[in-house]
Motif scaffolding. Structure first.
Motif, PDB file in Angstrom:
ATOM      1  N   CYS A 137       0.882  -1.168   0.000  1.00 54.20           N
ATOM      2  CA  CYS A 137       0.000   0.000   0.000  1.00 54.20           C
ATOM      3  C   CYS A 137       0.920   1.219   0.000  1.00 54.20           C
ATOM      4  O   CYS A 137       1.561   1.543   1.004  1.00 54.20           O
ATOM      5  N   PHE A 138       1.001   1.881  -1.140  1.00 54.90           N
ATOM      6  CA  PHE A 138       1.898   3.025  -1.319  1.00 54.90           C
ATOM      7  C   PHE A 138       1.091   4.308  -1.133  1.00 54.90           C
ATOM      8  O   PHE A 138       0.151   4.578  -1.884  1.00 54.90           O
ATOM      9  N   VAL A 139       1.450   5.084  -0.123  1.00 60.74           N
ATOM     10  CA  VAL A 139       0.730   6.317   0.215  1.00 60.74           C
ATOM     11  C   VAL A 139       1.650   7.499  -0.094  1.00 60.74           C
ATOM     12  O   VAL A 139       2.795   7.544   0.363  1.00 60.74           O
ATOM     13  N   HIS A 146       1.786  12.258   9.133  1.00 57.99           N
ATOM     14  CA  HIS A 146       1.203  11.336  10.109  1.00 57.99           C
ATOM     15  C   HIS A 146       0.011  10.655   9.462  1.00 57.99           C
ATOM     16  O   HIS A 146      -0.988  11.311   9.150  1.00 57.99           O
ATOM     17  N   ILE A 147       0.100   9.349   9.224  1.00 54.53           N
ATOM     18  CA  ILE A 147      -1.000   8.592   8.644  1.00 54.53           C
ATOM     19  C   ILE A 147      -1.230   7.324   9.465  1.00 54.53           C
ATOM     20  O   ILE A 147      -0.353   6.876  10.199  1.00 54.53           O
ATOM     21  N   LYS A 148      -2.423   6.762   9.319  1.00 53.57           N
ATOM     22  CA  LYS A 148      -2.744   5.471   9.914  1.00 53.57           C
ATOM     23  C   LYS A 148      -3.186   4.547   8.794  1.00 53.57           C
ATOM     24  O   LYS A 148      -4.055   4.902   7.993  1.00 53.57           O
ATOM     25  N   SER A 179       3.219   0.685   3.349  1.00 54.61           N
ATOM     26  CA  SER A 179       2.791  -0.348   4.276  1.00 54.61           C
ATOM     27  C   SER A 179       2.688  -1.644   3.478  1.00 54.61           C
ATOM     28  O   SER A 179       2.201  -1.645   2.343  1.00 54.61           O
ATOM     29  N   THR A 180       3.154  -2.750   4.043  1.00 54.49           N
ATOM     30  CA  THR A 180       3.118  -4.030   3.340  1.00 54.49           C
ATOM     31  C   THR A 180       2.393  -5.077   4.174  1.00 54.49           C
ATOM     32  O   THR A 180       2.412  -5.030   5.412  1.00 54.49           O
ATOM     33  N   LEU A 181       1.775  -6.003   3.478  1.00 56.09           N
ATOM     34  CA  LEU A 181       1.086  -7.128   4.117  1.00 56.09           C
ATOM     35  C   LEU A 181       1.575  -8.416   3.472  1.00 56.09           C
ATOM     36  O   LEU A 181       1.437  -8.601   2.254  1.00 56.09           O
ATOM     37  N   CYS A 193      -6.776  -1.926   1.852  1.00 52.57           N
ATOM     38  CA  CYS A 193      -5.853  -1.053   2.588  1.00 52.57           C
ATOM     39  C   CYS A 193      -6.579   0.268   2.821  1.00 52.57           C
ATOM     40  O   CYS A 193      -7.034   0.898   1.869  1.00 52.57           O
ATOM     41  N   THR A 194      -6.695   0.677   4.076  1.00 55.21           N
ATOM     42  CA  THR A 194      -7.404   1.913   4.420  1.00 55.21           C
ATOM     43  C   THR A 194      -6.440   2.902   5.054  1.00 55.21           C
ATOM     44  O   THR A 194      -5.699   2.556   5.975  1.00 55.21           O
ATOM     45  N   VAL A 195      -6.455   4.138   4.547  1.00 48.43           N
ATOM     46  CA  VAL A 195      -5.560   5.187   5.024  1.00 48.43           C
ATOM     47  C   VAL A 195      -6.378   6.287   5.695  1.00 48.43           C
ATOM     48  O   VAL A 195      -7.385   6.751   5.142  1.00 48.43           O
ATOM     49  N   GLU A 196      -5.953   6.680   6.869  1.00 45.46           N
ATOM     50  CA  GLU A 196      -6.579   7.793   7.586  1.00 45.46           C
ATOM     51  C   GLU A 196      -5.552   8.914   7.739  1.00 45.46           C
ATOM     52  O   GLU A 196      -4.387   8.671   8.057  1.00 45.46           O
TER      53      GLU A 196
END
Length: 249
Positions: A137-139, A146-148, A179-181, A193-196
């Motif tokens: 998940c590339f943000v 600051h991300i979640k 983020s990787t899974l 993949c959810t980004v806040e």
């Protein structure tokens, strides 16, 4: 590319120490010692050599992380043995908040500027049934840094096999993060993949389903992202620039 104006709120303080010297040749080189102080309480410390990161301080693990490839320098830590990098970084971290408080008292401006993230979701390797793989998940392009990130499989949150990189600066003063899974592809599974982030009105979700066709597009997507952002190479350039009235140091 962002521009700074007098009515933008100060969100970070950057302290730069610039030295020019000749190393192994008559060509002058530039070394930057960068300290970034953020209102949220986070501090970033790193050294750059000719706009390339050579180390950063990980305060969570209480260690200095050297990012110079070993084929260039076998043991770069020896170069910094007498500089007390971590000790000085802790002093800088302790000084950050008091300094920012002084600047905040002097400011009379609107709330901080924010930039919402963009994110894409793709497999790291060609997808094969029952063969372990990784989802990435590339943000990208978010500020403040600051991300979640949360993951689900078939609607259920997944915690095992999840990792989150540190964030890296872009040239436009925004940031990107991975983020990787780790997972094993199975028919019928659906991943998300959810980004806040502060700049988002609602969480941003991307969905992915395994494709067991002979030629997966995952690698092509990965390469496309790599060409667009230069992956981790985007970290080159000035780090943690000020987004506010004090935009030039």
């Amino acid at each position: 590319m962002k521009t700074c104006s007098p009515d933008m709120k100060l969100t970070a303080l950057v302290i730069l120490m610039i030295n020019s010297y000749c190393a192994f040749s008559q060509i002058p080189h530039e070394v930057l010692y960068v300290i970034g102080c953020f209102e949220a309480g986070e501090t970033q410390v790193q050294f750059e050599f000719d706009a390339e990161e050579i180390l950063y301080v990980d305060f969570d693990r209480e260690e200095v992380v050297y990012t110079v490839p070993r084929f260039i320098v076998d043991d770069v830590s020896k170069i910094f043995d007498n500089l007390n990098v971590f000790k000085n970084a802790k002093k800088a971290k302790n000084a950050c908040q008091p300094i920012l408080e002084v600047y905040k008292l002097e400011e009379r401006s609107p709330p901080e500027e924010t930039d919402p993230p963009e994110n894409v979701l793709y497999p790291a390797d060609d997808v094969q049934l029952g063969v372990e793989n990784s989802l990435v998940c590339f943000v990208n392009h978010f500020y403040p840094p600051h991300i979640k990130v949360t993951w689900t499989r078939n609607g259920q949150q997944v915690l095992e096999g999840v990792s989150l990189s540190r964030y890296y600066p872009n040239n436009d003063q925004t940031f990107h993060q991975f983020s990787t899974l780790t997972f094993t592809p199975r028919e019928g599974d659906i991943y998300s993949c959810t980004v806040e982030h502060l700049a988002l009105d609602r969480p941003q979700t991307r969905i992915w389903e395994p494709n067991f066709s002979p030629h997966s597009v995952g690698l092509d997507v990965y390469c496309g992202v790599g060409l667009t952002v230069g992956l981790l190479g985007v970290a080159a350039g000035t780090f943690l620039m000020v987004k506010g009235y004090y935009g030039q140091f």
